[in-house]
Write an enzyme that holds these catalytic residues in place. Sequence first.
Site, mmCIF file in Angstrom:
data_model
loop_
_atom_site.group_PDB
_atom_site.id
_atom_site.type_symbol
_atom_site.label_atom_id
_atom_site.label_comp_id
_atom_site.label_asym_id
_atom_site.label_seq_id
_atom_site.Cartn_x
_atom_site.Cartn_y
_atom_site.Cartn_z
ATOM 1 N N ASN A 208 24.333 -10.623 -5.019
ATOM 2 C CA ASN A 208 25.047 -10.762 -5.803
ATOM 3 C C ASN A 208 26.614 -10.131 -5.863
ATOM 4 O O ASN A 208 27.618 -10.854 -5.974
ATOM 5 C CB ASN A 208 25.261 -9.694 -7.649
ATOM 6 C CG ASN A 208 24.623 -9.083 -7.403
ATOM 7 O OD1 ASN A 208 23.163 -9.020 -6.516
ATOM 8 N ND2 ASN A 208 24.500 -7.608 -7.398
ATOM 9 N N ALA B 104 21.371 -16.892 -18.840
ATOM 10 C CA ALA B 104 22.008 -17.815 -19.075
ATOM 11 C C ALA B 104 23.114 -17.576 -18.680
ATOM 12 O O ALA B 104 24.693 -18.240 -18.405
ATOM 13 C CB ALA B 104 21.934 -18.261 -20.563
ATOM 14 N N HIS B 105 23.815 -16.334 -18.502
ATOM 15 C CA HIS B 105 25.335 -16.012 -18.718
ATOM 16 C C HIS B 105 26.094 -16.073 -17.413
ATOM 17 O O HIS B 105 27.240 -15.718 -17.008
ATOM 18 C CB HIS B 105 25.691 -14.049 -19.428
ATOM 19 C CG HIS B 105 24.969 -13.658 -18.773
ATOM 20 N ND1 HIS B 105 26.142 -12.453 -18.227
ATOM 21 C CD2 HIS B 105 24.177 -11.902 -18.447
ATOM 22 C CE1 HIS B 105 25.286 -11.975 -17.066
ATOM 23 N NE2 HIS B 105 24.355 -11.784 -17.683
ATOM 24 N N THR C 182 10.672 -12.753 -32.043
ATOM 25 C CA THR C 182 11.340 -13.975 -32.690
ATOM 26 C C THR C 182 12.196 -14.294 -31.803
ATOM 27 O O THR C 182 13.077 -13.460 -30.928
ATOM 28 C CB THR C 182 11.758 -13.286 -33.518
ATOM 29 O OG1 THR C 182 10.685 -12.309 -34.566
ATOM 30 C CG2 THR C 182 12.793 -14.861 -34.306
ATOM 31 N N CYS D 200 26.607 -3.667 -13.269
ATOM 32 C CA CYS D 200 25.598 -3.744 -13.844
ATOM 33 C C CYS D 200 25.667 -2.312 -13.600
ATOM 34 O O CYS D 200 24.399 -1.667 -13.523
ATOM 35 C CB CYS D 200 24.758 -4.328 -13.360
ATOM 36 S SG CYS D 200 24.742 -5.614 -13.581
#
Length: 394
Positions: free
Chosen positions: A162, A211-212, A248, A335
């Site tokens: 990264n 996904a981001h 969920t 992060c």
Amino acid sequence: MLSVVFNMNRIYLDNNATTVLDPRVKQSMEPFWLQEYGNPNSLHRYGTETHPEMSVALDRLYKGIGASDEDDVIINGCATEGNNTVLKGVWNDHIRHGEKSRIVSSQIEHPSVARTLDWLEAQGVEVVRLAPNDDGIITEEILADGFDENKTALVSIMWANNETGLINPVKDLAQFCRGRGVLFHTDAVQAVGKVPVDLQDLPVDFLTFSAHKFHGPKGAGGLFLRKGINLTPLLHGGEQMGGRRAGTVNVPFVVGMGLAMELAVDALEYETHEVRRRRDRLEDAIASIPDTLIFGKREHRTPNTILASFKGIEGEAFLWDLDKRGVAASTGSACSSESLEADATLQAMMSDADLTHTAVRFSLSRFTTDEEIDAAILAIHAAVDRLRSISSTY
Ligand code: PMP
């Protein structure tokens, strides 16, 4: 000249931290907030009407990474979750009860792998953290050196880093492990959408994505598990994802992630040529600044990433100055609270160059324009000039 840069809209060059949602992805998610908001596990129509789009999304995800129907792609909340699931699952299933003792990884992993390994080490796992070569890469030879297949339960090496964008030879590493009956995981968060990812062609057992990082929503990720491989789930509860990840399902995010994956794969050509061309142009302009170091050979990197350091300039002061000029870049991982200087790869590379300053990452996306690159070049030059003019060490 400067005032032109000041008055421009902001320029986002921090796409390795996160990306803008593709407007088509946003649109695809719309029906699932106010109309089709049912729980896919419900038996009434609110639930069942989500099924066709969920199934399209899953197909897109499988196709995007070249998974086969017998493989599993578990949808989860983020790549951090996927990485934790693999490492803790392998520990529980293959190490805890004494079968094997070791996980082999590297010194250049993202904190979602590195900190999980620290935790596992405290539980008694033998963790080997391989150092990269001078090019910042973990080669098959490095892995082979001291590899003990009788002890090793898992090898976990990231596909692309990264910070630097450096790409590891994942195919060689995976083949090496497969040949010795050892499980192989790769954190492919920075690879998906930047380089082809085809699991038909790669004997990888576990792969994580988010996904981001490819213009999908934040808070949605996926974990690929090769067919026949089971792992104790991280989250227990309902029977969602076949009982492999309870909770969920976030329907709009899954739908959005599926489309984002398809669009990212469709845009790979563009990424390889156009994004790379813009990146190279920006990189050439940065490299033309005296006393500047660019980390890693261009041909070993993802097409969108540059990590540079400017002698006599402190990274955070530089970012702050750039931000005032409308350019968003980054030092270190968003992060991570650690500075880039804490990264082993960079430390090695920096001391080689005898430079004592932090590095700044510029990461483009398919939405970065030529005009933005022009403006960013002006802003970077101006920021370097200003900061060096007031620096006591330059
Ligand atoms: N791995 C890598 C290589 C990353 O760059 C990131 C995000 N910075 C992650 C894992 C974590 O991804 P997420 O934000 O989805 O938890």
